[in-house]
Design a protein around this motif. Structure first.
Motif, PDB file in Angstrom:
ATOM      1  N   GLY A   1       0.815  -1.207   0.000  1.00  0.00           N
ATOM      2  CA  GLY A   1       0.000   0.000   0.000  1.00  0.00           C
ATOM      3  C   GLY A   1       0.851   1.261   0.000  1.00  0.00           C
ATOM      4  N   ALA A   2       1.957   1.229   0.730  1.00  0.00           N
ATOM      5  CA  ALA A   2       2.848   2.388   0.772  1.00  0.00           C
ATOM      6  C   ALA A   2       3.472   2.645  -0.595  1.00  0.00           C
ATOM      7  N   ALA A   3       3.851   1.570  -1.291  1.00  0.00           N
ATOM      8  CA  ALA A   3       4.438   1.723  -2.625  1.00  0.00           C
ATOM      9  C   ALA A   3       3.406   2.253  -3.618  1.00  0.00           C
ATOM     10  N   VAL A   4       2.193   1.730  -3.567  1.00  0.00           N
ATOM     11  CA  VAL A   4       1.140   2.196  -4.473  1.00  0.00           C
ATOM     12  C   VAL A   4       0.845   3.670  -4.218  1.00  0.00           C
ATOM     13  N   HIS A   5       0.827   4.071  -2.943  1.00  0.00           N
ATOM     14  CA  HIS A   5       0.568   5.472  -2.613  1.00  0.00           C
ATOM     15  C   HIS A   5       1.663   6.383  -3.162  1.00  0.00           C
ATOM     16  N   ALA A   6       2.929   5.956  -3.040  1.00  0.00           N
ATOM     17  CA  ALA A   6       4.035   6.760  -3.559  1.00  0.00           C
ATOM     18  C   ALA A   6       3.934   6.899  -5.078  1.00  0.00           C
ATOM     19  N   GLU A   7       3.649   5.797  -5.758  1.00  0.00           N
ATOM     20  CA  GLU A   7       3.511   5.845  -7.212  1.00  0.00           C
ATOM     21  C   GLU A   7       2.287   6.657  -7.624  1.00  0.00           C
ATOM     22  N   PHE A   8       1.229   6.590  -6.839  1.00  0.00           N
ATOM     23  CA  PHE A   8       0.034   7.393  -7.094  1.00  0.00           C
ATOM     24  C   PHE A   8       0.381   8.887  -7.083  1.00  0.00           C
ATOM     25  N   LEU A   9       1.168   9.307  -6.119  1.00  0.00           N
ATOM     26  CA  LEU A   9       1.553  10.719  -6.033  1.00  0.00           C
ATOM     27  C   LEU A   9       2.397  11.133  -7.229  1.00  0.00           C
ATOM     28  N   VAL A  10       3.300  10.256  -7.639  1.00  0.00           N
ATOM     29  CA  VAL A  10       4.117  10.541  -8.815  1.00  0.00           C
ATOM     30  C   VAL A  10       3.228  10.720 -10.042  1.00  0.00           C
ATOM     31  N   GLN A  11       2.295   9.800 -10.240  1.00  0.00           N
ATOM     32  CA  GLN A  11       1.420   9.905 -11.399  1.00  0.00           C
ATOM     33  C   GLN A  11       0.525  11.131 -11.323  1.00  0.00           C
TER      34      GLN A  11
ATOM     35  N   CYS B   1       8.071   7.754  -0.828  1.00  0.00           N
ATOM     36  CA  CYS B   1       9.052   6.732  -1.227  1.00  0.00           C
ATOM     37  C   CYS B   1       9.925   6.338  -0.035  1.00  0.00           C
ATOM     38  N   ALA B   2      10.339   7.324   0.738  1.00  0.00           N
ATOM     39  CA  ALA B   2      11.170   7.038   1.912  1.00  0.00           C
ATOM     40  C   ALA B   2      10.403   6.206   2.927  1.00  0.00           C
ATOM     41  N   ASP B   3       9.126   6.524   3.128  1.00  0.00           N
ATOM     42  CA  ASP B   3       8.299   5.743   4.054  1.00  0.00           C
ATOM     43  C   ASP B   3       8.163   4.300   3.566  1.00  0.00           C
TER      44      ASP B   3
ATOM     45  N   ILE C   1      11.356  -1.440  -5.209  1.00  0.00           N
ATOM     46  CA  ILE C   1      10.298  -0.641  -5.828  1.00  0.00           C
ATOM     47  C   ILE C   1      10.215   0.790  -5.298  1.00  0.00           C
ATOM     48  N   PRO C   2      10.332   1.047  -3.994  1.00  0.00           N
ATOM     49  CA  PRO C   2      10.304   2.458  -3.568  1.00  0.00           C
ATOM     50  C   PRO C   2      11.394   3.296  -4.241  1.00  0.00           C
ATOM     51  N   TYR C   3      12.544   2.698  -4.467  1.00  0.00           N
ATOM     52  CA  TYR C   3      13.634   3.422  -5.116  1.00  0.00           C
ATOM     53  C   TYR C   3      13.392   3.569  -6.613  1.00  0.00           C
ATOM     54  N   ILE C   4      12.747   2.569  -7.216  1.00  0.00           N
ATOM     55  CA  ILE C   4      12.396   2.684  -8.635  1.00  0.00           C
ATOM     56  C   ILE C   4      11.381   3.808  -8.827  1.00  0.00           C
ATOM     57  N   ILE C   5      10.423   3.896  -7.930  1.00  0.00           N
ATOM     58  CA  ILE C   5       9.449   4.997  -7.981  1.00  0.00           C
ATOM     59  C   ILE C   5      10.162   6.338  -7.859  1.00  0.00           C
ATOM     60  N   GLU C   6      11.172   6.384  -6.998  1.00  0.00           N
ATOM     61  CA  GLU C   6      11.884   7.640  -6.776  1.00  0.00           C
ATOM     62  C   GLU C   6      12.666   8.083  -8.009  1.00  0.00           C
ATOM     63  N   LEU C   7      12.969   7.169  -8.920  1.00  0.00           N
ATOM     64  CA  LEU C   7      13.642   7.570 -10.158  1.00  0.00           C
ATOM     65  C   LEU C   7      12.828   8.613 -10.908  1.00  0.00           C
ATOM     66  N   SER C   8      11.518   8.459 -10.907  1.00  0.00           N
ATOM     67  CA  SER C   8      10.657   9.448 -11.560  1.00  0.00           C
ATOM     68  C   SER C   8      10.653  10.765 -10.786  1.00  0.00           C
ATOM     69  N   VAL C   9      10.720  10.663  -9.473  1.00  0.00           N
ATOM     70  CA  VAL C   9      10.837  11.870  -8.645  1.00  0.00           C
ATOM     71  C   VAL C   9      12.143  12.585  -8.967  1.00  0.00           C
ATOM     72  N   ALA C  10      13.214  11.802  -9.080  1.00  0.00           N
ATOM     73  CA  ALA C  10      14.524  12.379  -9.379  1.00  0.00           C
ATOM     74  C   ALA C  10      14.512  13.129 -10.703  1.00  0.00           C
ATOM     75  N   ARG C  11      13.827  12.570 -11.675  1.00  0.00           N
ATOM     76  CA  ARG C  11      13.717  13.244 -12.968  1.00  0.00           C
ATOM     77  C   ARG C  11      12.906  14.531 -12.839  1.00  0.00           C
ATOM     78  N   GLY C  12      11.775  14.438 -12.128  1.00  0.00           N
ATOM     79  CA  GLY C  12      10.911  15.613 -11.997  1.00  0.00           C
ATOM     80  C   GLY C  12      11.515  16.730 -11.181  1.00  0.00           C
TER      81      GLY C  12
END
Length: 372
Positions: A137-147, A171-173, A183-194
């Motif tokens: 759920g935490a990973a889905v929430h992080a990816e949801f925010l990115v999207q 992502c950190a949570d 996966i949390p770090y993979i999600i953060e790759l999009s954050v890093a780009r943004g």
């Protein structure tokens, strides 16, 4: 074969002018021979445009069943169970996290909510509230925010940065809940780009992923965006990153297809000249991707992604029979590059499919000669 590209341009224009392609048999029979609409895709067992699934690159019936249940009942528990039973470091779990996040984001866009109606995607909020320690759920929430950031705000604006900073914290949570999960770090790759991470900070993030899942294709594709010319790198840096990944790819890994994705990311804005797609650089990348496809496991979750991109390049390079060979493996699902870059992925895919059929038949092919 250049006439086919003229036909493609006309066909693309028709998507703007007409509500749907002329697919009914009676209308198709009136189309002149050689036109992309002259062959009915059903003759090849292909799915009609209006029935193409734009949600995923390939089939995942378990995911579809759970998505349907969650969205129908607004109960998150089936989603939590599915993710809990999916290999943490695998490509499939990453795709499912993206799918759940995308579903919640799209629901919210369609039903923003008001004083009477609850906003769409409420099941994800309940999931996080009721199971705050659930890593899925935490990973889905992080990816949801990115999207949400990419869907609702413009990069560089305050609104975009605020959502991305929230995603970074999420992502950190998520990483704290599952220390070995990439996966949390993979999600953060999009954050890093943004958020335009400095290169040193991005490379530190990338090392965390390599420690956990060194051959993760989805992670490599996400990282490639950062190194592209249109973001924080260059054509040379992106090419170097992709070729290094391909060079160290183990036997059977789809990482060997990475150079083709790098070529795609740096295509000229307008190029309908087939000669470019028959150039040495493109041909080498296509051959690498074809080798990767032939060597990969049939159930590799990333296989459909590579096949879809191959369809694009093979059609552009007028390699009709090879394009058809890829189409018979992916037809029915269009939730992948390059189609997802279009406002109407199904229509974009249908254009290339029609061109592949036309080119195949113009060179003597028929449904009877197409292997399945």
């Amino acid at each position: 074969m250049e006439i086919l590209w003229v036909l493609m341009a006309l066909l693309m224009l028709s998507f703007v002018l007409l509500p749907y392609l002329r697919r009914r048999r009676g209308m198709i029979e009136q189309v002149p021979p050689g036109h992309p609409d002259a062959a009915d895709p059903a003759n090849y067992g292909f799915v009609r445009q209006e029935e193409l699934d734009v949600r995923m690159p390939g089939p995942d019936q378990d995911l579809l069943d759970v998505l349907d249940l969650v969205q129908r009942t607004q109960d998150h528990r089936a989603a939590a169970q599915l993710l809990a039973g999916t290999e943490a470091a695998g490509e499939l779990r990453w795709q499912r996290v993206q799918a759940f996040a995308g579903a919640a984001s799209l629901e919210l866009q369609q039903r923003p909510g008001d004083a009477v109606e609850a906003p769409g995607g409420q099941w994800l909020r309940v999931w996080r509230a009721e199971q705050p320690k659930d890593a899925g759920g935490a990973a889905v929430h992080a990816e949801f925010l990115v999207q949400q950031a990419w869907r609702t705000a413009t990069p560089g604006t305050d609104a975009f940065r605020i959502i991305m900073e929230e995603a970074r914290a999420a992502c950190a949570d998520a990483a704290l809940l599952a220390p070995g999960d990439p996966i949390p770090y993979i999600i953060e790759l999009s954050v890093a780009r943004g958020l335009a991470y400095p290169r040193a900070e991005f490379e530190q993030l990338w090392l965390k992923i390599l420690d956990r899942a060194p051959n993760h294709m989805g992670a490599h594709l996400a990282a490639l965006h950062y190194w592209c010319e249109k973001w924080h790198g260059s054509r040379e840096l992106a090419t170097s990153f992709a070729e290094a990944a391909a060079a160290r790819a183990p036997q059977g890994s789809l990482l060997a297809a990475m150079p083709l994705f790098s070529v795609f990311e740096h295509l000229p804005e307008v190029n309908l000249v087939s000669g470019f797609y028959q150039s040495e650089v493109v041909t080498k990348a296509v051959h690498g991707a074809l080798h990767a496809v032939h060597s990969a496991r049939a159930d590799d979750p990333m296989l459909a992604h590579v096949r879809h991109l191959l369809v694009f390049f093979l059609v552009r390079g007028e390699r009709w029979a090879e394009a058809m060979d890829q189409l018979i493996h992916v037809d029915g699902h269009v939730g992948a590059l390059p189609w997802t870059l279009s406002p109407d992925p199904a229509a974009e895919f249908a254009v290339y499919r029609a061109l592949a059929v036309a080119g195949y038949e113009a060179n003597g092919g028929s449904p009877a000669t197409l292997p399945h």
